[in-house]
Design a protein around this motif. Structure first.
Motif, PDB file in Angstrom:
ATOM      1  N   ILE A 106       7.964   2.601  -8.177  1.00  0.00           N
ATOM      2  CA  ILE A 106       7.342   3.917  -7.957  1.00  0.00           C
ATOM      3  C   ILE A 106       7.618   4.883  -9.121  1.00  0.00           C
ATOM      4  CG2 ILE A 106       7.391   3.691  -5.435  1.00  0.00           C
ATOM      5  CD1 ILE A 106       9.794   5.698  -5.485  1.00  0.00           C
ATOM      6  N   ASN A 107       8.078   4.317 -10.239  1.00  0.00           N
ATOM      7  CA  ASN A 107       8.390   5.111 -11.441  1.00  0.00           C
ATOM      8  C   ASN A 107       9.564   6.075 -11.223  1.00  0.00           C
ATOM      9  OD1 ASN A 107       6.272   3.938 -12.913  1.00  0.00           O
ATOM     10  ND2 ASN A 107       4.801   5.412 -12.079  1.00  0.00           N
ATOM     11  N   GLY A 108      10.494   5.678 -10.367  1.00  0.00           N
ATOM     12  CA  GLY A 108      11.679   6.496 -10.128  1.00  0.00           C
ATOM     13  C   GLY A 108      12.665   6.374 -11.278  1.00  0.00           C
ATOM     14  N   LYS A 109      13.531   7.357 -11.383  1.00  0.00           N
ATOM     15  CA  LYS A 109      14.560   7.332 -12.431  1.00  0.00           C
ATOM     16  C   LYS A 109      15.944   7.059 -11.855  1.00  0.00           C
ATOM     17  CE  LYS A 109      12.038  10.604 -15.328  1.00  0.00           C
ATOM     18  NZ  LYS A 109      12.008  11.977 -15.893  1.00  0.00           N
ATOM     19  N   TYR A 110      16.100   7.282 -10.533  1.00  0.00           N
ATOM     20  CA  TYR A 110      17.406   7.175  -9.891  1.00  0.00           C
ATOM     21  C   TYR A 110      17.342   6.325  -8.629  1.00  0.00           C
ATOM     22  CZ  TYR A 110      18.512  11.444 -12.567  1.00  0.00           C
ATOM     23  OH  TYR A 110      18.713  12.378 -13.552  1.00  0.00           O
ATOM     24  N   PHE A 111      18.495   5.752  -8.296  1.00  0.00           N
ATOM     25  CA  PHE A 111      18.731   5.271  -6.933  1.00  0.00           C
ATOM     26  C   PHE A 111      20.177   5.614  -6.602  1.00  0.00           C
ATOM     27  CE2 PHE A 111      20.026   2.349  -3.605  1.00  0.00           C
ATOM     28  CZ  PHE A 111      19.076   2.680  -2.653  1.00  0.00           C
ATOM     29  N   SER A 112      20.396   6.144  -5.407  1.00  0.00           N
ATOM     30  CA  SER A 112      21.746   6.561  -5.018  1.00  0.00           C
ATOM     31  C   SER A 112      22.163   5.897  -3.715  1.00  0.00           C
ATOM     32  CB  SER A 112      21.801   8.089  -4.858  1.00  0.00           C
ATOM     33  OG  SER A 112      20.807   8.539  -3.955  1.00  0.00           O
ATOM     34  N   PHE A 113      23.480   5.693  -3.571  1.00  0.00           N
ATOM     35  CA  PHE A 113      24.007   5.093  -2.338  1.00  0.00           C
ATOM     36  C   PHE A 113      25.414   5.602  -2.066  1.00  0.00           C
ATOM     37  CE2 PHE A 113      24.586   1.999  -5.835  1.00  0.00           C
ATOM     38  CZ  PHE A 113      25.963   1.840  -5.834  1.00  0.00           C
ATOM     39  N   HIS A 114      25.897   5.337  -0.863  1.00  0.00           N
ATOM     40  CA  HIS A 114      27.207   5.826  -0.435  1.00  0.00           C
ATOM     41  C   HIS A 114      28.340   4.932  -0.939  1.00  0.00           C
ATOM     42  CE1 HIS A 114      25.370   8.013   3.302  1.00  0.00           C
ATOM     43  NE2 HIS A 114      24.841   8.406   2.164  1.00  0.00           N
ATOM     44  N   ALA A 115      29.495   5.538  -1.110  1.00  0.00           N
ATOM     45  CA  ALA A 115      30.709   4.775  -1.443  1.00  0.00           C
ATOM     46  C   ALA A 115      31.063   3.848  -0.279  1.00  0.00           C
ATOM     47  CB  ALA A 115      31.853   5.734  -1.738  1.00  0.00           C
ATOM     48  N   GLY A 116      31.900   2.846  -0.564  1.00  0.00           N
ATOM     49  CA  GLY A 116      32.244   1.839   0.435  1.00  0.00           C
ATOM     50  C   GLY A 116      33.264   2.295   1.467  1.00  0.00           C
ATOM     51  N   PHE A 117      33.488   1.416   2.460  1.00  0.00           N
ATOM     52  CA  PHE A 117      34.427   1.668   3.565  1.00  0.00           C
ATOM     53  C   PHE A 117      35.535   0.615   3.582  1.00  0.00           C
ATOM     54  CE2 PHE A 117      30.118   2.432   5.751  1.00  0.00           C
ATOM     55  CZ  PHE A 117      29.992   3.701   5.192  1.00  0.00           C
ATOM     56  N   ARG A 118      36.642   0.973   4.192  1.00  0.00           N
ATOM     57  CA  ARG A 118      37.742   0.016   4.387  1.00  0.00           C
ATOM     58  C   ARG A 118      37.612  -0.707   5.729  1.00  0.00           C
ATOM     59  NH1 ARG A 118      43.119   3.336   3.623  1.00  0.00           N
ATOM     60  NH2 ARG A 118      44.015   1.259   3.973  1.00  0.00           N
ATOM     61  N   LYS A 130       0.831  -1.206   0.000  1.00  0.00           N
ATOM     62  CA  LYS A 130       0.000   0.000   0.000  1.00  0.00           C
ATOM     63  C   LYS A 130       0.869   1.260   0.000  1.00  0.00           C
ATOM     64  CE  LYS A 130      -3.811   2.031   2.639  1.00  0.00           C
ATOM     65  NZ  LYS A 130      -4.590   1.939   3.909  1.00  0.00           N
ATOM     66  N   PHE A 131       1.951   1.213   0.774  1.00  0.00           N
ATOM     67  CA  PHE A 131       2.844   2.373   0.904  1.00  0.00           C
ATOM     68  C   PHE A 131       3.510   2.712  -0.428  1.00  0.00           C
ATOM     69  CE2 PHE A 131       7.228   3.916   1.782  1.00  0.00           C
ATOM     70  CZ  PHE A 131       6.892   5.157   2.294  1.00  0.00           C
ATOM     71  N   PHE A 132       4.120   1.724  -1.073  1.00  0.00           N
ATOM     72  CA  PHE A 132       4.817   1.974  -2.329  1.00  0.00           C
ATOM     73  C   PHE A 132       3.856   2.308  -3.472  1.00  0.00           C
ATOM     74  CE2 PHE A 132       8.325  -0.083  -0.054  1.00  0.00           C
ATOM     75  CZ  PHE A 132       9.318   0.836  -0.330  1.00  0.00           C
ATOM     76  N   LYS A 133       2.630   1.787  -3.389  1.00  0.00           N
ATOM     77  CA  LYS A 133       1.610   2.131  -4.376  1.00  0.00           C
ATOM     78  C   LYS A 133       1.254   3.617  -4.246  1.00  0.00           C
ATOM     79  CE  LYS A 133      -2.819   0.525  -6.198  1.00  0.00           C
ATOM     80  NZ  LYS A 133      -3.989  -0.363  -5.980  1.00  0.00           N
ATOM     81  N   ARG A 134       1.224   4.093  -3.021  1.00  0.00           N
ATOM     82  CA  ARG A 134       0.909   5.502  -2.776  1.00  0.00           C
ATOM     83  C   ARG A 134       2.035   6.415  -3.278  1.00  0.00           C
ATOM     84  NH1 ARG A 134      -0.592   8.387   2.925  1.00  0.00           N
ATOM     85  NH2 ARG A 134      -1.205  10.379   2.026  1.00  0.00           N
ATOM     86  N   LEU A 135       3.279   5.988  -3.077  1.00  0.00           N
ATOM     87  CA  LEU A 135       4.424   6.795  -3.517  1.00  0.00           C
ATOM     88  C   LEU A 135       4.441   6.961  -5.030  1.00  0.00           C
ATOM     89  CD1 LEU A 135       7.548   5.704  -1.418  1.00  0.00           C
ATOM     90  CD2 LEU A 135       5.795   7.365  -0.868  1.00  0.00           C
ATOM     91  N   LYS A 136       3.909   5.974  -5.724  1.00  0.00           N
ATOM     92  CA  LYS A 136       3.912   5.962  -7.190  1.00  0.00           C
ATOM     93  C   LYS A 136       3.267   7.215  -7.786  1.00  0.00           C
ATOM     94  CE  LYS A 136       2.921   2.646 -10.888  1.00  0.00           C
ATOM     95  NZ  LYS A 136       2.296   1.336 -11.187  1.00  0.00           N
ATOM     96  N   VAL A 166       8.765  11.272  -5.889  1.00  0.00           N
ATOM     97  CA  VAL A 166       9.549  10.656  -4.806  1.00  0.00           C
ATOM     98  C   VAL A 166      10.736   9.900  -5.385  1.00  0.00           C
ATOM     99  CG1 VAL A 166       9.446   8.844  -3.035  1.00  0.00           C
ATOM    100  CG2 VAL A 166       7.572  10.462  -3.244  1.00  0.00           C
ATOM    101  N   ARG A 167      11.848   9.886  -4.656  1.00  0.00           N
ATOM    102  CA  ARG A 167      12.947   8.986  -4.993  1.00  0.00           C
ATOM    103  C   ARG A 167      13.530   8.401  -3.704  1.00  0.00           C
ATOM    104  NH1 ARG A 167      15.707  13.733  -7.807  1.00  0.00           N
ATOM    105  NH2 ARG A 167      16.741  14.894  -6.158  1.00  0.00           N
ATOM    106  N   LEU A 168      14.311   7.342  -3.871  1.00  0.00           N
ATOM    107  CA  LEU A 168      14.848   6.589  -2.734  1.00  0.00           C
ATOM    108  C   LEU A 168      16.365   6.706  -2.697  1.00  0.00           C
ATOM    109  CD1 LEU A 168      12.743   3.306  -3.209  1.00  0.00           C
ATOM    110  CD2 LEU A 168      12.031   5.486  -2.201  1.00  0.00           C
ATOM    111  N   HIS A 169      16.913   6.666  -1.479  1.00  0.00           N
ATOM    112  CA  HIS A 169      18.358   6.843  -1.295  1.00  0.00           C
ATOM    113  C   HIS A 169      18.917   5.890  -0.243  1.00  0.00           C
ATOM    114  CE1 HIS A 169      22.243   8.776  -0.746  1.00  0.00           C
ATOM    115  NE2 HIS A 169      21.957   9.056   0.522  1.00  0.00           N
ATOM    116  N   ASN A 170      20.003   5.248  -0.572  1.00  0.00           N
ATOM    117  CA  ASN A 170      20.869   4.471   0.318  1.00  0.00           C
ATOM    118  C   ASN A 170      20.165   3.473   1.241  1.00  0.00           C
ATOM    119  OD1 ASN A 170      23.704   4.058   0.911  1.00  0.00           O
ATOM    120  ND2 ASN A 170      23.261   4.836   2.948  1.00  0.00           N
ATOM    121  N   TYR A 171      19.825   3.879   2.459  1.00  0.00           N
ATOM    122  CA  TYR A 171      19.348   2.944   3.486  1.00  0.00           C
ATOM    123  C   TYR A 171      17.819   2.901   3.503  1.00  0.00           C
ATOM    124  CZ  TYR A 171      20.381   0.236   7.737  1.00  0.00           C
ATOM    125  OH  TYR A 171      20.545  -0.773   8.665  1.00  0.00           O
TER     126      TYR A 171
END
Length: 287
Positions: A100-112, A48-54, A58-63
């Motif tokens: 949700i018909n987004g065009k992007y997804f973004s995330f952080h670079a990795g860690f050592r 229901k939540f993601f259907k509403r975002l559609k 809206v876009r989604l990021h990292n976590y």
């Protein structure tokens, strides 16, 4: 004339359910939302939540959506369990972005290093670092796998630069993070697939510039050539504070206006203050 919209990050609302954050922002006439972190989406509410975002911008990021069992995403981890879990989390988020018909997804670079969940926001605990070249190699391999998956979903991937502060260097004696300075960022992106772009967090770059002693504005302009999105906030050069800014802030007249990805990552309870900054940026973008 352009019609670029500036998104508002939900990163400030860490202890709210996503639906609560969403309802609060929509009620306050904020309709361009980047979901980042927060509490997990309950399984019963998920569809229901993601259907509403559609039906919203809206876009989604990292976590996001946050996993039911907390862990720290690290796409450069030597720990095979953490690495596989991180890749799977990103793939799941890409699928939701498509939903949700987004065009992007973004995330952080990795860690050592693999920080525990309890260490987030409190600094790293000293442990042995993965060799830098090895960590970069693992990260690149992860990115290539994610790239193939995202291509099938027609989702553009953006990788955000990490932030390193002096406290990190004191603990380890070396930089425990990947992609914090222009040289490393540019070299890494030369090896990335074409559907992978750079998301510059200007606050991260500002702190890293002081820590690693590189010239901030000059570096920002240099990175602009390969940048495909921005996270905007300000700080005191010492730590990433997610403060507000104005048209006289260091980066304001130097960022690109021909992109489709601009987000305010300002942690402030005053929504009118954030909306005022959003208007300032949009006015500049759409001149």
């Amino acid at each position: 004339m352009n019609d670029n919209k500036v998104f508002i990050s939900t990163g400030h609302y860490k202890n709210l359910k996503p639906i609560q954050t969403f309802n609060y922002l929509i009620k306050n006439n904020i309709n361009d939302i980047e979901f980042s972190g927060g509490l997990p989406v309950h399984l019963k509410e998920e569809k229901k939540f993601f259907k509403r975002l559609k039906n919203h911008n809206v876009r989604l990021h990292n976590y996001f959506p946050a996993p039911k069992k907390k862990f720290v995403i690290n796409l450069a981890s030597k720990n095979k369990k953490i690495l596989r879990r991180s890749i799977n989390h990103i793939k799941k988020s890409i699928s939701y972005s498509k939903q949700i018909n987004g065009k992007y997804f973004s995330f952080h670079a990795g860690f050592r290093v693999d920080p525990g969940v309890k260490r987030l926001g409190k600094g790293f605990k000293k442990t042995k670092l993965t060799d830098k070249k090895e960590a970069e190699s693992i990260f690149l391999k992860s990115v290539k796998e994610i790239s193939k998956f995202a291509k099938k979903k027609n989702i553009k991937i953006l990788i955000e630069n990490n932030v390193v502060n002096k406290k990190n260097l004191r603990i380890f004696g070396k930089n425990p993070l990947l992609l914090t300075n222009p040289k490393d960022i540019i070299n890494f992106f030369k090896r990335c697939p074409k559907n992978i772009g750079l998301l510059i967090d200007v606050g991260h770059l500002k702190v890293s510039a002081r820590t690693e002693k590189f010239e901030l504005v000059k570096s920002f302009k240099k990175l602009n050539k390969i940048t495909e999105g921005y996270h905007f906030s300000d700080n005191n050069f010492i730590e990433d504070q997610n403060l507000g800014f104005n048209s006289k802030s260091w980066f304001f007249k130097h960022f690109r206006r021909d992109l489709n990805y601009y987000t305010l990552e300002i942690y402030n309870d005053n929504l009118n203050y954030i909306k005022k900054i959003k208007k300032t940026v949009e006015k500049y973008l759409n001149k």
